[in-house]
Design a protein around this motif. Structure first.
Motif, PDB file in Angstrom:
ATOM      1  N   SER A 241       0.869  -1.831  10.888  1.00  0.00           N
ATOM      2  CA  SER A 241       1.292  -0.980  11.995  1.00  0.00           C
ATOM      3  C   SER A 241       0.468   0.304  11.998  1.00  0.00           C
ATOM      4  O   SER A 241       0.311   0.961  10.961  1.00  0.00           O
ATOM      5  CB  SER A 241       2.781  -0.637  11.853  1.00  0.00           C
ATOM      6  N   PRO A 242      -0.093   0.703  13.127  1.00  0.00           N
ATOM      7  CA  PRO A 242      -0.992   1.863  13.144  1.00  0.00           C
ATOM      8  C   PRO A 242      -0.303   3.180  12.806  1.00  0.00           C
ATOM      9  O   PRO A 242      -0.910   4.050  12.195  1.00  0.00           O
ATOM     10  CB  PRO A 242      -1.524   1.875  14.581  1.00  0.00           C
ATOM     11  N   ALA A 243       0.950   3.329  13.200  1.00  0.00           N
ATOM     12  CA  ALA A 243       1.673   4.576  12.918  1.00  0.00           C
ATOM     13  C   ALA A 243       3.156   4.267  12.845  1.00  0.00           C
ATOM     14  O   ALA A 243       3.909   4.540  13.787  1.00  0.00           O
ATOM     15  CB  ALA A 243       1.397   5.623  13.990  1.00  0.00           C
ATOM     16  N   PRO A 244       3.615   3.676  11.729  1.00  0.00           N
ATOM     17  CA  PRO A 244       5.025   3.282  11.655  1.00  0.00           C
ATOM     18  C   PRO A 244       5.957   4.482  11.731  1.00  0.00           C
ATOM     19  O   PRO A 244       5.775   5.468  11.016  1.00  0.00           O
ATOM     20  CB  PRO A 244       5.115   2.587  10.290  1.00  0.00           C
ATOM     21  N   GLN A 245       6.906   4.412  12.652  1.00  0.00           N
ATOM     22  CA  GLN A 245       7.902   5.472  12.787  1.00  0.00           C
ATOM     23  C   GLN A 245       9.057   5.274  11.815  1.00  0.00           C
ATOM     24  O   GLN A 245       9.796   6.205  11.534  1.00  0.00           O
ATOM     25  CB  GLN A 245       8.445   5.497  14.220  1.00  0.00           C
ATOM     26  N   THR A 246       9.200   4.043  11.333  1.00  0.00           N
ATOM     27  CA  THR A 246      10.288   3.708  10.415  1.00  0.00           C
ATOM     28  C   THR A 246       9.731   3.460   9.026  1.00  0.00           C
ATOM     29  O   THR A 246       8.843   2.616   8.839  1.00  0.00           O
ATOM     30  CB  THR A 246      11.036   2.449  10.894  1.00  0.00           C
ATOM     31  N   ARG A 247      10.221   4.198   8.069  1.00  0.00           N
ATOM     32  CA  ARG A 247       9.836   3.977   6.675  1.00  0.00           C
ATOM     33  C   ARG A 247      10.519   2.720   6.154  1.00  0.00           C
ATOM     34  O   ARG A 247      11.658   2.438   6.515  1.00  0.00           O
ATOM     35  CB  ARG A 247      10.231   5.175   5.825  1.00  0.00           C
ATOM     36  N   VAL A 248       9.845   1.981   5.281  1.00  0.00           N
ATOM     37  CA  VAL A 248      10.468   0.866   4.564  1.00  0.00           C
ATOM     38  C   VAL A 248      10.402   1.220   3.082  1.00  0.00           C
ATOM     39  O   VAL A 248       9.332   1.215   2.474  1.00  0.00           O
ATOM     40  CB  VAL A 248       9.783  -0.476   4.858  1.00  0.00           C
ATOM     41  N   ARG A 249      11.543   1.570   2.539  1.00  0.00           N
ATOM     42  CA  ARG A 249      11.582   2.184   1.209  1.00  0.00           C
ATOM     43  C   ARG A 249      10.952   1.298   0.144  1.00  0.00           C
ATOM     44  O   ARG A 249      10.191   1.760  -0.702  1.00  0.00           O
ATOM     45  CB  ARG A 249      13.046   2.495   0.873  1.00  0.00           C
ATOM     46  N   LEU A 250      11.273   0.010   0.177  1.00  0.00           N
ATOM     47  CA  LEU A 250      10.741  -0.913  -0.816  1.00  0.00           C
ATOM     48  C   LEU A 250       9.221  -0.943  -0.784  1.00  0.00           C
ATOM     49  O   LEU A 250       8.552  -0.873  -1.825  1.00  0.00           O
ATOM     50  CB  LEU A 250      11.302  -2.316  -0.555  1.00  0.00           C
ATOM     51  N   PHE A 251       8.649  -1.005   0.409  1.00  0.00           N
ATOM     52  CA  PHE A 251       7.198  -1.116   0.537  1.00  0.00           C
ATOM     53  C   PHE A 251       6.507   0.209   0.204  1.00  0.00           C
ATOM     54  O   PHE A 251       5.436   0.217  -0.420  1.00  0.00           O
ATOM     55  CB  PHE A 251       6.823  -1.575   1.938  1.00  0.00           C
ATOM     56  N   GLU A 252       7.087   1.314   0.620  1.00  0.00           N
ATOM     57  CA  GLU A 252       6.503   2.606   0.282  1.00  0.00           C
ATOM     58  C   GLU A 252       6.475   2.810  -1.228  1.00  0.00           C
ATOM     59  O   GLU A 252       5.499   3.326  -1.775  1.00  0.00           O
ATOM     60  CB  GLU A 252       7.275   3.735   0.960  1.00  0.00           C
ATOM     61  N   SER A 253       7.546   2.411  -1.897  1.00  0.00           N
ATOM     62  CA  SER A 253       7.598   2.537  -3.357  1.00  0.00           C
ATOM     63  C   SER A 253       6.538   1.659  -4.005  1.00  0.00           C
ATOM     64  O   SER A 253       5.852   2.075  -4.952  1.00  0.00           O
ATOM     65  CB  SER A 253       8.985   2.140  -3.861  1.00  0.00           C
ATOM     66  N   LEU A 254       6.412   0.441  -3.494  1.00  0.00           N
ATOM     67  CA  LEU A 254       5.439  -0.498  -4.033  1.00  0.00           C
ATOM     68  C   LEU A 254       4.013   0.032  -3.902  1.00  0.00           C
ATOM     69  O   LEU A 254       3.236   0.034  -4.875  1.00  0.00           O
ATOM     70  CB  LEU A 254       5.595  -1.831  -3.296  1.00  0.00           C
ATOM     71  N   VAL A 255       3.660   0.517  -2.735  1.00  0.00           N
ATOM     72  CA  VAL A 255       2.313   1.046  -2.514  1.00  0.00           C
ATOM     73  C   VAL A 255       2.078   2.286  -3.377  1.00  0.00           C
ATOM     74  O   VAL A 255       1.007   2.454  -3.988  1.00  0.00           O
ATOM     75  CB  VAL A 255       2.101   1.346  -1.019  1.00  0.00           C
ATOM     76  N   SER A 256       3.046   3.166  -3.440  1.00  0.00           N
ATOM     77  CA  SER A 256       2.903   4.372  -4.250  1.00  0.00           C
ATOM     78  C   SER A 256       2.644   4.027  -5.718  1.00  0.00           C
ATOM     79  O   SER A 256       1.745   4.590  -6.361  1.00  0.00           O
ATOM     80  CB  SER A 256       4.152   5.248  -4.131  1.00  0.00           C
ATOM     81  N   LEU A 257       3.402   3.092  -6.257  1.00  0.00           N
ATOM     82  CA  LEU A 257       3.233   2.702  -7.656  1.00  0.00           C
ATOM     83  C   LEU A 257       1.880   2.045  -7.889  1.00  0.00           C
ATOM     84  O   LEU A 257       1.221   2.289  -8.905  1.00  0.00           O
ATOM     85  CB  LEU A 257       4.360   1.754  -8.071  1.00  0.00           C
ATOM     86  N   LEU A 258       1.444   1.211  -6.966  1.00  0.00           N
ATOM     87  CA  LEU A 258       0.135   0.575  -7.103  1.00  0.00           C
ATOM     88  C   LEU A 258      -0.997   1.603  -7.102  1.00  0.00           C
ATOM     89  O   LEU A 258      -2.045   1.382  -7.726  1.00  0.00           O
ATOM     90  CB  LEU A 258      -0.074  -0.438  -5.980  1.00  0.00           C
ATOM     91  N   LEU A 259      -0.796   2.713  -6.415  1.00  0.00           N
ATOM     92  CA  LEU A 259      -1.807   3.764  -6.351  1.00  0.00           C
ATOM     93  C   LEU A 259      -1.640   4.803  -7.461  1.00  0.00           C
ATOM     94  O   LEU A 259      -2.312   5.834  -7.464  1.00  0.00           O
ATOM     95  CB  LEU A 259      -1.761   4.449  -4.983  1.00  0.00           C
ATOM     96  N   GLY A 260      -0.707   4.524  -8.397  1.00  0.00           N
ATOM     97  CA  GLY A 260      -0.510   5.426  -9.529  1.00  0.00           C
ATOM     98  C   GLY A 260       0.474   6.539  -9.291  1.00  0.00           C
ATOM     99  O   GLY A 260       0.593   7.452 -10.119  1.00  0.00           O
TER     100      GLY A 260
END
Length: 388
Positions: A241-260
């Motif tokens: 999605s180019p500019a998601p207006q809705t956060r998805v907590r599970l996915f945001e956490s996953l990406v954050s952890l993968l990026l350290g």
């Protein structure tokens, strides 16, 4: 194990107050009413004002002792709206009056939405209480599990509450949607239906289970990944999605952890769990998901009348939730994904044979979605600079 864990090092920053111990619907997957621990039957229906006073005093004591800049209080149940507006009003006023330090206290409430009236909305606006609503998708998907005791579905009432929260005057109260995953539903149909309510956040919750009582569709074939297969199409749609207006907590956490970076979902990463639960009778307990493990599994033997939150943090269960890698079994500690997976949700590791020393009952699913997300990120990140 106790020697390995050591003392807890993070103060409580989330207090979950069980303001009512009953519910007005009968979800067939409910971890409070449908699993091993049935302690709700012996507890008061509603938290008394005397118990609220004690809980508020403990919150203030802990905030002051640890000089907390921020603390979250979540009103929960059962169905917390069954407690009525007067109880909720008294609770919030009492906690805010007790916390005289500089600590900012934020209030949230998780509800099925069926009792959300104008009076509640006015109360929540006055006290700045953010509201999360549980919904599992379109009517057919939601009403398969989230039903009244007489079999009627709850979708219409929950959708009505979500539309109210999305009105301009109520939008600041809208916390998000909590969705339990059912792989019998079409994932993108569920996701797109939830997006029609324009929630600020969606949180996908895996059905709770243990090795003794596995979740649905999570059978003995550990090579199958039905839950990852369900979540991955939603991840891809969210990620693209180019500019998601809705956060998805599970996915945001996953990406954050993968990026350290840090995690933000309890079932991922090795971060310390800083939650305490106060039941309607004032008992201090661990997280509700432990009700799936065994009768009395969340219990600590502590009570707000006699025990502080620091004493709760010294309980072996609380220490295990803050011990990171040391609390995991040998198989998890050796896994290259452990910094992201974190062993999964604590209760999902349980078996009567090995206690919590197992990998997650969702191990294969977690590995599959972590690797998928890692591949998507790797394809989009710039290559390392030459010579570095």
């Amino acid at each position: 194990m106790d020697e390995l864990l050591g003392p807890a090092s993070a103060p409580v920053r989330q207090v979950l107050l069980k303001v009512h111990s009953r519910c007005n619907i009968a979800c067939d997957y409910c971890y409070v009413y449908q699993h091993a621990d049935q302690s709700w039957r012996d507890r008061p229906r509603v938290m008394s004002r005397a118990t609220i006073d004690l809980a508020a005093a403990r919150i203030a004591e802990h905030a002051g002792k640890h000089d907390l800049p921020f603390l979250s209080v979540i009103l929960h149940g059962g169905e917390p709206l069954l407690a009525g507006p007067d109880v909720i009003d008294y609770l919030v006023r009492t906690v805010r009056a007790a916390v005289t330090s500089h600590t900012k206290v934020a209030f949230g409430l998780q509800t099925n939405g069926l009792l959300l009236t104008d009076r509640f909305l006015e109360l929540f606006a006055a006290h700045r209480i953010r509201v999360g609503v549980s919904l599992d998708g379109p009517a057919a998907a939601n009403d398969r599990h989230r039903r009244f005791a007489d079999g009627r579905g709850s979708h219409a009432g929950a959708a009505r509450a979500l539309r109210r929260l999305n009105e301009a005057r109520h939008r600041p109260l809208f916390g998000g949607i909590l969705c339990a995953v059912d792989v019998a539903n079409d994932p993108l149909e569920v996701y797109h239906h939830l997006l029609t309510f324009d929630p600020p956040e969606i949180d996908f919750l895996l059905p709770h289970g243990t090795w003794d009582r596995p979740p649905p569709h999570r059978g003995p074939d550990q090579d199958r990944t039905p839950y990852a297969d369900w979540l991955i199409p939603i991840f891809d749609r969210w990620y693209e999605s180019p500019a998601p207006q809705t956060r998805v907590r599970l996915f945001e956490s996953l990406v954050s952890l993968l990026l350290g970076g840090p995690g933000g979902a309890e079932g991922l990463g090795l971060g310390q769990v800083d939650l305490v639960t106060v039941e309607t009778d004032g008992s201090l307990e661990q997280g509700d998901v432990l009700k799936t493990v065994a009768p009395g599994a969340p219990a600590t033997g502590l009570h707000v009348r006699w025990n502080s939150f620091d004493e709760y943090l010294d309980h072996p269960g609380a220490r295990a939730r803050q011990a990171g890698l040391a609390a995991l079994g040998a198989e998890c500690r050796r896994c290259p994904l452990v910094q992201v997976c974190g062993g999964g949700l604590y209760a999902h590791r349980f078996s009567t044979r090995n206690g919590f020393g197992n990998r997650s009952v969702y191990c294969a699913d977690l590995a599959a979605i972590i690797r998928h997300a890692a591949r998507r990120l790797a394809a989009d990140l710039p290559p390392p600079s030459a010579g570095k």
